[in-house]
Design an enzyme around this catalytic site. Structure first.
Site, mmCIF file in Angstrom:
data_model
loop_
_atom_site.group_PDB
_atom_site.id
_atom_site.type_symbol
_atom_site.label_atom_id
_atom_site.label_comp_id
_atom_site.label_asym_id
_atom_site.label_seq_id
_atom_site.Cartn_x
_atom_site.Cartn_y
_atom_site.Cartn_z
ATOM 1 N N ARG A 155 25.460 12.797 -5.123
ATOM 2 C CA ARG A 155 26.815 12.271 -4.997
ATOM 3 C C ARG A 155 26.928 11.539 -3.662
ATOM 4 N NH1 ARG A 155 27.289 17.702 -6.653
ATOM 5 N NH2 ARG A 155 28.164 17.960 -8.760
ATOM 6 N N LYS A 179 29.599 20.056 -4.566
ATOM 7 C CA LYS A 179 30.988 20.380 -4.894
ATOM 8 C C LYS A 179 31.282 21.837 -4.554
ATOM 9 C CE LYS A 179 32.549 17.097 -8.340
ATOM 10 N NZ LYS A 179 33.136 16.930 -9.680
ATOM 11 N N HIS A 248 28.229 5.560 -7.662
ATOM 12 C CA HIS A 248 28.059 6.483 -8.780
ATOM 13 C C HIS A 248 27.148 5.905 -9.863
ATOM 14 C CE1 HIS A 248 29.401 10.381 -10.110
ATOM 15 N NE2 HIS A 248 29.581 9.933 -11.326
ATOM 16 N N ARG A 251 23.703 7.354 -9.773
ATOM 17 C CA ARG A 251 23.607 8.728 -10.296
ATOM 18 C C ARG A 251 23.383 8.691 -11.811
ATOM 19 N NH1 ARG A 251 24.783 14.080 -8.699
ATOM 20 N NH2 ARG A 251 26.337 15.193 -9.936
ATOM 21 N N HIS A 274 25.194 20.130 -11.431
ATOM 22 C CA HIS A 274 26.268 20.348 -12.393
ATOM 23 C C HIS A 274 26.382 21.827 -12.756
ATOM 24 C CE1 HIS A 274 26.011 15.938 -13.995
ATOM 25 N NE2 HIS A 274 26.834 16.061 -12.985
ATOM 26 N N TYR A 283 26.164 11.790 -18.457
ATOM 27 C CA TYR A 283 25.526 10.856 -17.540
ATOM 28 C C TYR A 283 24.385 10.079 -18.197
ATOM 29 C CZ TYR A 283 27.901 12.407 -13.306
ATOM 30 O OH TYR A 283 28.840 12.655 -12.341
#
Length: 301
Positions: A155, A179, A248, A251, A274, A283
């Site tokens: 990210r 995250k 992004h 990614r 994730h 993705y």
């Protein structure tokens, strides 16, 4: 109980997000912007706090946002932010009624065609981009940054938060905060290592030291999200690319290219950081070649 001002109610909710829910700075900033826009709208209607906000105010805000040519997805995100504020206020008895209890927005998220770069396009971008800069520091930093995004699938927030001390060139890995401020490891290949070392050498020539943030501005401060996006927009124009570059994108491209090479989706889930395999599947860009390959390999005839 005296009604809280707009500012106090927002601060209470944002502090809850930051200190109780451990939300990222990006999430808090996004919520803050969306709440301010809603607050400015209802304040223009003569309200001085949230206690008198009703369904009509919500619908009027949605109409106003649509008139500004915002996408359904953007409007729904703003409404979700405001809705979360009112749920929080209800929980702490800061308001008596929640205007969102009976609100039905009636908007659907648009299905966007995914942007995609094949391997040749990515390789050409990386191999040729330095020619488009006269400043060697910018050229080598930007090459290293994009190479790292593509090599790791990280990210942008993880990349920008990374310090030189987080890099381990012996194991070709980097420690980042993902995250929820969860620490995780990224892995990179020989080419990414080479471009990083080249950039860091140039950086030391500029500033006389190699510590602190990995990616910095020409003044030595940590590079910002806006700085990276401006760089990618500028590079898109410089190279006259067919698609608009954004952080992004790499990614998604990282994920798709690894799947093309036979990577297991469950391993990719960990590489991307994730929580859910469903998120990882979103993705993957299904190219016609891959669909054909799956068909040929699995059909019994």
């Amino acid at each position: 109980m005296q009604a809280l001002s707009f500012e106090c109610a927002q601060a209470h909710w944002l502090d809850h997000l930051r200190y109780v829910r451990d939300a990222s700075d990006l999430t808090i900033r996004s919520y803050s912007i969306d709440l301010k826009q809603f607050t400015d709208h209802v304040r223009s209607s003569g309200l001085s706090d949230y206690t008198r906000v009703g369904m009509d105010h919500v619908y009027a805000f949605v109409k106003d946002q649509k008139q500004r040519a915002l996408t359904n997805t953007s409007v729904l995100r703003k409404i979700a932010a405001v809705r979360s504020l009112f749920r929080h206020m209800m929980h702490f008895s800061q308001i008596q009624t929640d205007p969102f209890d009976r609100v039905k927005i009636g908007l659907r998220k648009e299905k966007r065609a995914p942007t995609y770069m094949d391997k040749i396009e990515v390789f050409q971008l990386l191999d040729e981009m330095e020619k488009h800069y006269s400043n060697p520091f910018q050229a080598e930093r930007n090459r290293a940054l994009i190479e790292f995004l593509y090599a790791t699938g990280c990210r942008l927030s993880e990349l920008l938060g990374m310090d030189v001390a987080d890099l381990n060139f012996t194991t070709k890995s980097a420690r980042v905060l993902g995250k929820g401020k969860k620490e995780r490891m990224l892995f990179f290949h020989d080419t990414a290592e080479k471009t990083l070392k080249k950039y860091l050498h140039r950086r030391k020539e500029y500033f006389g030291r190699n510590d602190g943030p990995v990616f910095v501005t020409e003044r030595g401060s940590r590079l910002s999200r806006r700085g990276v996006q401006h760089m990618l927009e500028d590079l898109t124009a410089r190279m006259n690319l067919r698609i608009d570059l954004h952080a992004h994108l790499f990614r998604h491209v990282f994920t798709t290219h690894l799947v093309d090479g036979g990577a297991d989706v469950f391993a990719l889930k960990d590489l991307l950081g994730h929580e859910s395999i469903r998120t990882t599947q979103l993705y993957v860009h299904n190219t016609p070649a891959r669909i054909r390959k799956v068909y040929d390999q699995t059909h019994p005839r």
